[in-house]
Design an enzyme around this catalytic site. Structure first.
Site, PDB file in Angstrom:
ATOM      1  N   THR A 157       1.280  -1.151   0.129  1.00 17.85           N
ATOM      2  CA  THR A 157       0.036   0.249  -0.162  1.00 17.85           C
ATOM      3  C   THR A 157       1.382   1.484  -0.164  1.00 17.85           C
ATOM      4  OG1 THR A 157      -0.047  -0.329   2.103  1.00 17.85           O
ATOM      5  CG2 THR A 157      -1.941  -1.165   1.456  1.00 17.85           C
ATOM      6  N   ARG A 176      -8.885  -5.537   0.646  1.00 21.40           N
ATOM      7  CA  ARG A 176      -9.578  -5.160   1.786  1.00 21.40           C
ATOM      8  C   ARG A 176      -9.903  -4.331   2.845  1.00 21.40           C
ATOM      9  NH1 ARG A 176      -8.365 -10.180   1.185  1.00 21.40           N
ATOM     10  NH2 ARG A 176      -8.806 -12.433   0.332  1.00 21.40           N
ATOM     11  N   HIS A 208       0.423 -16.664  -4.513  1.00 18.43           N
ATOM     12  CA  HIS A 208      -0.964 -16.555  -5.668  1.00 18.43           C
ATOM     13  C   HIS A 208      -0.531 -15.948  -6.852  1.00 18.43           C
ATOM     14  CE1 HIS A 208      -4.350 -14.916  -2.173  1.00 18.43           C
ATOM     15  NE2 HIS A 208      -2.856 -15.885  -2.076  1.00 18.43           N
ATOM     16  N   CYS A 243      -1.631 -23.028 -24.268  1.00 21.75           N
ATOM     17  CA  CYS A 243      -0.528 -24.367 -24.285  1.00 21.75           C
ATOM     18  C   CYS A 243       0.798 -23.825 -23.149  1.00 21.75           C
ATOM     19  CB  CYS A 243       0.737 -24.276 -26.148  1.00 21.75           C
ATOM     20  SG  CYS A 243       1.002 -22.421 -26.001  1.00 21.75           S
ATOM     21  N   CYS A 259      -2.480 -15.635 -27.946  1.00 20.16           N
ATOM     22  CA  CYS A 259      -1.200 -16.634 -27.547  1.00 20.16           C
ATOM     23  C   CYS A 259      -0.567 -16.341 -29.248  1.00 20.16           C
ATOM     24  CB  CYS A 259      -1.681 -17.720 -27.273  1.00 20.16           C
ATOM     25  SG  CYS A 259       0.387 -18.750 -27.529  1.00 20.16           S
ATOM     26  N   SER A 270      -0.137  -8.156   6.647  1.00 19.92           N
ATOM     27  CA  SER A 270      -0.608  -9.196   6.476  1.00 19.92           C
ATOM     28  C   SER A 270      -1.648  -9.487   7.878  1.00 19.92           C
ATOM     29  CB  SER A 270      -0.457 -10.602   6.219  1.00 19.92           C
ATOM     30  OG  SER A 270      -1.678 -11.413   6.237  1.00 19.92           O
ATOM     31  N   ASN A 274       2.095  -4.850  11.543  1.00 24.89           N
ATOM     32  CA  ASN A 274       0.786  -4.379  11.274  1.00 24.89           C
ATOM     33  C   ASN A 274       0.314  -3.934  11.627  1.00 24.89           C
ATOM     34  OD1 ASN A 274      -0.772  -5.651   8.575  1.00 24.89           O
ATOM     35  ND2 ASN A 274      -1.999  -6.462  10.179  1.00 24.89           N
TER      36      ASN A 274
HETATM   37 ZN   LIG Z   1      -0.182 -21.132 -26.397  1.00 30.05          ZN
END
Ligand SMILES: [Zn+2]
Length: 245
Positions: free
Chosen positions: A28, A36, A119, A130, A152, A193, A218
Site C-alpha cells: 500500500t 480488503r 498467488h 499451450c 497467444c 497481512s 502490521n
Molecule cells: Zn498458446
C-alpha cells in the site's frame, strides 16, 4: 519503538535464519490498493466476477478493458522501504526468503532473490492452451493497440494473467516450498497481512508449532498478536527506516 527495533535486529542477527511473509499491507505504501481495506479496498470498486475464473473465461475482453485502467498504476508502482529492507536482509544473510500473497512483483523488483508468490504474479500471463508464459508488459501494449482479448502468438489460445483468480486453486509448488522454508526457519516475520484468511494463517501456526519466534509488523491487530514475540504496529516502510538496514 526503539526497543522493538533493537529486539528485532538482535533476533535476526542471533538466528541468521528468518523468513518473511508479506501481504497487501507492504505494497500500500507503493500506491497499490489493499484488497480488503474499507473504503479504499479494490473489491469495493470493481466487480469481483472480472477476476473470477468463470467470469474471465466467459469474457476475457472485460478483464483486459478493466486492466487498461488499472495496469498503468500497477506498472508505475515502485518498491518501498519495506521491500528494499527485506532485499537487504537477504543479501546480508539474515533472511532466507520472502513468501508473499501479493501479485505485484515488487519484491523481485526490489532485489529479493528467493521469492515465493503464493498467488502468482500479474507481471506475466500464461496461455491457457499451450501454457507458454509472456511478460504482461508486452501483452498490455498489444491490448492498448486494440487487440482485445489478446491471443497467444504461438497457438491462438486465451492469455490469462498468471495470478490466482477467484475460483482457482493456489499453485502447489510455491506453497509446498513455503511450508518447507518456514519449517526450517527460526524466525517468521509477518508483514502487512491480517492473517485472517487460510491458508496464509497456517504459516504462523506452523512456525509457532516448530518453536520459531514470530514477529508481526502490521497496522491492524491480528489473531496471532498474543502469541508473537514482537508486535510492531507501524507502517512497514517507516519501521525499516528506523532499523537503519
Ligand atoms: Zn498458446
Amino acid at each position: 519503538m526503539e526497543r522493538e527495533v533493537r529486539l528485532f535486529l538482535e533476533l535476526l542477527e542471533k538466528t541468521n535464519s528468518a523468513v518473511a511473509f508479506t501481504g497487501a499491507g507492504i505494497s500500500t505504501e507503493s500506491g497499490i490498493p489493499d484488497y480488503r481495506s474499507p473504503g479504499t479496498g479494490m473489491w469495493e470498486k470493481m466487480d469481483q466476477s472480472v477476476v473470477s475464473l468463470s467470469g474471465f473465461l466467459r469474457n476475457p475482453e472485460n478483464y483486459y478493458s478493466y486492466a487498461m485502467e488499472s495496469y498503468p498504476v500497477r506498472a508505475a508502482a515502485r518498491p518501498n522501504a519495506g521491500h528494499y529492507g527485506l532485499a537487504r536482509l537477504e543479501k546480508r544473510g539474515w533472511l532466507k526468503g520472502v513468501i508473499t500473497q501479493n501479485v505485484d512483483g515488487l519484491h523481485t523488483k526490489a532485489g529479493s532473490e528467493n521469492v515465493f508468490e503464493l498467488h502468482g504474479s500479474v507481471r506475466r500471463v500464461v496461455c491457457l492452451q499451450c501454457r507458454e508464459y509472456y511478460p504482461m508488459e508486452d501483452v498490455m501494449s498489444r491490448v492498448f493497440e486494440g487487440e482485445n482479448p489478446p491471443l497467444c502468438p504461438e497457438c491462438g489460445g486465451i492469455l490469462k494473467p498468471d495470478a490466482v483468480f477467484f475460483g482457482e486453486a493456489l499453485p502447489e509448488e510455491p506453497w509446498e516450498r513455503s511450508i518447507d522454508l518456514v519449517s526450517d526457519s527460526e524466525v517468521l516475520i509477518v508483514m502487512g497481512s491480517s492473517l485472517l484468511v487460510a491458508p496464509a494463517s497456517g504459516l504462523p501456526r506452523l512456525a509457532l508449532s516448530k518453536g520459531a519466534a514470530l514477529v508481526i509488523i502490521n497496522l491492524m491487530e491480528t489473531p496471532f498478536d498474543d502469541e508473537a514475540d514482537i508486535v510492531i504496529r507501524e507502517k512497514i516502510g517507516e519501521f525499516f527506516e528506523e532499523t537503519g538496514i
